[in-house]
Design a protein around this motif. Structure first.
Motif, PDB file in Angstrom:
ATOM      1  N   ASN A  14       0.828  -1.208   0.000  1.00  0.00           N
ATOM      2  CA  ASN A  14       0.000   0.000   0.000  1.00  0.00           C
ATOM      3  C   ASN A  14       0.859   1.253   0.000  1.00  0.00           C
ATOM      4  O   ASN A  14       1.897   1.297   0.648  1.00  0.00           O
TER       5      ASN A  14
ATOM      6  N   VAL B 266       0.590   5.217   1.126  1.00  0.00           N
ATOM      7  CA  VAL B 266      -0.229   6.034   2.016  1.00  0.00           C
ATOM      8  C   VAL B 266       0.269   7.466   1.976  1.00  0.00           C
ATOM      9  O   VAL B 266       1.467   7.727   2.093  1.00  0.00           O
TER      10      VAL B 266
ATOM     11  N   SER C 129      -1.387  10.939   3.755  1.00  0.00           N
ATOM     12  CA  SER C 129      -2.492  11.530   4.498  1.00  0.00           C
ATOM     13  C   SER C 129      -2.824  12.926   3.987  1.00  0.00           C
ATOM     14  O   SER C 129      -1.931  13.758   3.839  1.00  0.00           O
ATOM     15  N   TYR C 130      -4.095  13.145   3.735  1.00  0.00           N
ATOM     16  CA  TYR C 130      -4.588  14.439   3.262  1.00  0.00           C
ATOM     17  C   TYR C 130      -3.731  14.988   2.125  1.00  0.00           C
ATOM     18  O   TYR C 130      -3.129  16.055   2.237  1.00  0.00           O
TER      19      TYR C 130
ATOM     20  N   GLN D 289      -7.214   4.590  -3.497  1.00  0.00           N
ATOM     21  CA  GLN D 289      -8.424   4.353  -2.726  1.00  0.00           C
ATOM     22  C   GLN D 289      -8.417   5.225  -1.485  1.00  0.00           C
ATOM     23  O   GLN D 289      -7.403   5.344  -0.800  1.00  0.00           O
ATOM     24  N   GLY D 290      -9.556   5.825  -1.188  1.00  0.00           N
ATOM     25  CA  GLY D 290      -9.688   6.665  -0.005  1.00  0.00           C
ATOM     26  C   GLY D 290      -9.970   5.859   1.251  1.00  0.00           C
ATOM     27  O   GLY D 290     -10.191   4.645   1.207  1.00  0.00           O
ATOM     28  N   ASP D 291      -9.984   6.544   2.389  1.00  0.00           N
ATOM     29  CA  ASP D 291     -10.202   5.898   3.682  1.00  0.00           C
ATOM     30  C   ASP D 291     -11.561   5.208   3.789  1.00  0.00           C
ATOM     31  O   ASP D 291     -11.732   4.273   4.560  1.00  0.00           O
ATOM     32  N   ASP D 292     -12.538   5.693   3.046  1.00  0.00           N
ATOM     33  CA  ASP D 292     -13.881   5.120   3.113  1.00  0.00           C
ATOM     34  C   ASP D 292     -14.135   4.099   2.012  1.00  0.00           C
ATOM     35  O   ASP D 292     -15.276   3.741   1.750  1.00  0.00           O
TER      36      ASP D 292
END
Length: 82
Positions: A36, A38, A40-41, A62-65
């Motif tokens: 993955n 990553v 953040s923001y 892919q987003g957090d949701d």
């Protein structure tokens, strides 16, 4: 990623990370672990870099949701309500 001029690999970090240089003075980190990436923001520049890396590695952003971002137009812009 070693050959990407916009990314600077961070030496000695506990995780696998790179700093993203962009036109702004803000540096952002992209961390990768267990397949993955990553960030953040992510800024719009970091988002574009994530899309580029996803295409290069036949992956998806892919987003957090659980939502997927496929194109630059999918960048989640905040709408201010007055």
């Amino acid at each position: 990623m070693e050959t990407d001029a916009a990314l600077t690999l961070e030496q000695g970090a506990d995780d696998h990370a790179a700093s993203l240089s962009s036109a702004t003075s803000v540096e952002e980190r992209i961390v990768w672990d267990d397949g993955n990436l990553v960030c953040s923001y992510p800024s719009e520049a970091a988002y574009a870099k994530l899309l580029e890396l996803a295409e290069r590695f036949d992956a998806q952003v892919q987003g957090d949701d659980g939502e997927y971002y496929l194109t630059p137009n999918d960048y989640p812009r905040q709408v201010s309500v007055n």
